[in-house]
Design a protein around this motif. Structure first.
Motif, PDB file in Angstrom:
ATOM      1  N   TYR A 109      15.471  -3.426  11.063  1.00  0.00           N
ATOM      2  CA  TYR A 109      15.962  -2.551  10.002  1.00  0.00           C
ATOM      3  C   TYR A 109      14.845  -2.063   9.085  1.00  0.00           C
ATOM      4  O   TYR A 109      13.949  -2.826   8.722  1.00  0.00           O
ATOM      5  CB  TYR A 109      17.006  -3.276   9.164  1.00  0.00           C
ATOM      6  N   GLY A 110      14.952  -0.793   8.703  1.00  0.00           N
ATOM      7  CA  GLY A 110      14.073  -0.295   7.665  1.00  0.00           C
ATOM      8  C   GLY A 110      14.388  -0.978   6.345  1.00  0.00           C
ATOM      9  O   GLY A 110      15.475  -1.526   6.151  1.00  0.00           O
ATOM     10  N   MET A 111      13.390  -0.967   5.460  1.00  0.00           N
ATOM     11  CA  MET A 111      13.544  -1.566   4.145  1.00  0.00           C
ATOM     12  C   MET A 111      13.108  -0.582   3.072  1.00  0.00           C
ATOM     13  O   MET A 111      12.205   0.239   3.298  1.00  0.00           O
ATOM     14  CB  MET A 111      12.711  -2.843   4.042  1.00  0.00           C
ATOM     15  N   GLY A 112      13.725  -0.693   1.927  1.00  0.00           N
ATOM     16  CA  GLY A 112      13.367   0.204   0.833  1.00  0.00           C
ATOM     17  C   GLY A 112      13.212  -0.533  -0.481  1.00  0.00           C
ATOM     18  O   GLY A 112      13.691  -1.655  -0.642  1.00  0.00           O
ATOM     19  N   TRP A 113      12.485   0.099  -1.382  1.00  0.00           N
ATOM     20  CA  TRP A 113      12.381  -0.350  -2.767  1.00  0.00           C
ATOM     21  C   TRP A 113      12.961   0.745  -3.661  1.00  0.00           C
ATOM     22  O   TRP A 113      12.669   1.937  -3.478  1.00  0.00           O
ATOM     23  CB  TRP A 113      10.921  -0.605  -3.156  1.00  0.00           C
ATOM     24  N   PHE A 114      13.749   0.314  -4.629  1.00  0.00           N
ATOM     25  CA  PHE A 114      14.328   1.195  -5.619  1.00  0.00           C
ATOM     26  C   PHE A 114      14.061   0.611  -6.996  1.00  0.00           C
ATOM     27  O   PHE A 114      13.720  -0.577  -7.121  1.00  0.00           O
ATOM     28  CB  PHE A 114      15.839   1.330  -5.389  1.00  0.00           C
ATOM     29  N   ARG A 115      14.228   1.407  -8.031  1.00  0.00           N
ATOM     30  CA  ARG A 115      14.051   0.902  -9.381  1.00  0.00           C
ATOM     31  C   ARG A 115      15.065   1.546 -10.326  1.00  0.00           C
ATOM     32  O   ARG A 115      15.544   2.644 -10.064  1.00  0.00           O
ATOM     33  CB  ARG A 115      12.622   1.143  -9.867  1.00  0.00           C
ATOM     34  N   GLN A 116      15.344   0.817 -11.378  1.00  0.00           N
ATOM     35  CA  GLN A 116      16.266   1.317 -12.387  1.00  0.00           C
ATOM     36  C   GLN A 116      15.732   0.977 -13.771  1.00  0.00           C
ATOM     37  O   GLN A 116      15.582  -0.200 -14.111  1.00  0.00           O
ATOM     38  CB  GLN A 116      17.664   0.731 -12.195  1.00  0.00           C
ATOM     39  N   LYS A 157       9.749   2.094   7.782  1.00  0.00           N
ATOM     40  CA  LYS A 157      10.516   2.036   9.008  1.00  0.00           C
ATOM     41  C   LYS A 157      10.535   0.623   9.577  1.00  0.00           C
ATOM     42  O   LYS A 157       9.673  -0.195   9.237  1.00  0.00           O
ATOM     43  CB  LYS A 157       9.900   3.010  10.014  1.00  0.00           C
ATOM     44  N   TRP A 158      11.500   0.310  10.423  1.00  0.00           N
ATOM     45  CA  TRP A 158      11.673  -1.026  10.951  1.00  0.00           C
ATOM     46  C   TRP A 158      10.440  -1.555  11.666  1.00  0.00           C
ATOM     47  O   TRP A 158      10.160  -2.756  11.623  1.00  0.00           O
ATOM     48  CB  TRP A 158      12.885  -1.067  11.910  1.00  0.00           C
ATOM     49  N   ASP A 159       9.657  -0.634  12.277  1.00  0.00           N
ATOM     50  CA  ASP A 159       8.479  -1.077  13.022  1.00  0.00           C
ATOM     51  C   ASP A 159       7.176  -0.784  12.283  1.00  0.00           C
ATOM     52  O   ASP A 159       6.099  -0.832  12.883  1.00  0.00           O
ATOM     53  CB  ASP A 159       8.453  -0.412  14.391  1.00  0.00           C
ATOM     54  N   SER A 160       7.268  -0.452  11.004  1.00  0.00           N
ATOM     55  CA  SER A 160       6.110  -0.134  10.153  1.00  0.00           C
ATOM     56  C   SER A 160       5.369   1.137  10.568  1.00  0.00           C
ATOM     57  O   SER A 160       4.276   1.383  10.061  1.00  0.00           O
ATOM     58  CB  SER A 160       5.109  -1.298  10.129  1.00  0.00           C
ATOM     59  N   SER A 161       5.938   1.929  11.453  1.00  0.00           N
ATOM     60  CA  SER A 161       5.224   3.097  11.963  1.00  0.00           C
ATOM     61  C   SER A 161       5.136   4.240  10.967  1.00  0.00           C
ATOM     62  O   SER A 161       4.294   5.134  11.117  1.00  0.00           O
ATOM     63  CB  SER A 161       5.882   3.595  13.257  1.00  0.00           C
ATOM     64  N   SER A 162       5.995   4.226   9.960  1.00  0.00           N
ATOM     65  CA  SER A 162       5.941   5.295   8.965  1.00  0.00           C
ATOM     66  C   SER A 162       6.526   4.818   7.648  1.00  0.00           C
ATOM     67  O   SER A 162       7.315   3.876   7.601  1.00  0.00           O
ATOM     68  CB  SER A 162       6.664   6.543   9.450  1.00  0.00           C
ATOM     69  N   THR A 163       6.105   5.501   6.584  1.00  0.00           N
ATOM     70  CA  THR A 163       6.550   5.192   5.234  1.00  0.00           C
ATOM     71  C   THR A 163       6.836   6.486   4.477  1.00  0.00           C
ATOM     72  O   THR A 163       6.396   7.574   4.871  1.00  0.00           O
ATOM     73  CB  THR A 163       5.483   4.389   4.460  1.00  0.00           C
ATOM     74  N   LYS A 164       7.571   6.335   3.380  1.00  0.00           N
ATOM     75  CA  LYS A 164       7.883   7.485   2.527  1.00  0.00           C
ATOM     76  C   LYS A 164       7.888   7.008   1.091  1.00  0.00           C
ATOM     77  O   LYS A 164       8.322   5.881   0.810  1.00  0.00           O
ATOM     78  CB  LYS A 164       9.244   8.068   2.895  1.00  0.00           C
ATOM     79  N   TYR A 165       7.393   7.867   0.187  1.00  0.00           N
ATOM     80  CA  TYR A 165       7.295   7.503  -1.225  1.00  0.00           C
ATOM     81  C   TYR A 165       7.888   8.582  -2.116  1.00  0.00           C
ATOM     82  O   TYR A 165       7.855   9.774  -1.788  1.00  0.00           O
ATOM     83  CB  TYR A 165       5.825   7.304  -1.618  1.00  0.00           C
ATOM     84  N   ALA A 166       8.372   8.144  -3.267  1.00  0.00           N
ATOM     85  CA  ALA A 166       8.746   9.098  -4.301  1.00  0.00           C
ATOM     86  C   ALA A 166       7.473   9.764  -4.812  1.00  0.00           C
ATOM     87  O   ALA A 166       6.401   9.139  -4.851  1.00  0.00           O
ATOM     88  CB  ALA A 166       9.456   8.384  -5.437  1.00  0.00           C
TER      89      ALA A 166
END
Length: 127
Positions: free
Chosen positions: A32-39, A52-61
């Motif tokens: 499973y992919g994992m995410g970080w959020f903040r409030q 991504k689940w296999d660390s092959s890609s990432t995305k940022y705010a």
């Protein structure tokens, strides 16, 4: 059922760094992919980063791009958020979350695509 537990938050001066960790248990973490959020106080929860689940890609705010780095260690069932050059506006409760879809081929930044959440860890950046 998935349990997520964050650690590593705290008080830091502007320009400093922190590394958050999120340990997972309860299902096959590496699927499973994992995410970080903040409030922040008085604001809605917002997307920070996802991997991504296999660390092959990432995305940022856009607000954290170039300063934060998300990574994961599937052998340790842990996802990390390295935060550098912290600013007062980064002050928030940071939570990790697990994607609801296994082996997803895309990166998702919508809260509704994550089905398990940690309790969160407070990050406070002083000016």
């Amino acid at each position: 059922q998935v349990d997520l537990g964050e650690s590593g938050g705290g008080l830091v001066q502007a320009g400093g760094s922190l590394r958050l960790s999120c340990a997972a248990s309860g299902r096959t973490f590496s699927w499973y992919g994992m995410g970080w959020f903040r409030q922040a106080p008085g604001k809605e929860r917002e997307f920070v980063a996802t991997i991504k689940w296999d660390s092959s890609s990432t995305k940022y705010a856009d607000s954290v791009k170039g300063r934060f780095t998300i990574s994961r260690d599937n052998a340790k069932n842990t996802v990390y958020l390295q935060m550098n050059s912290l600013k007062p506006e980064d002050t928030a409760v940071y939570s990790c979350a697990a994607d609801k879809v296994a082996f997803r081929t895309t990166l998702v930044d919508s809260i509704k695509e994550y089905d398990y959440w940690g309790q969160g860890t407070q990050v406070t950046v002083s000016s």
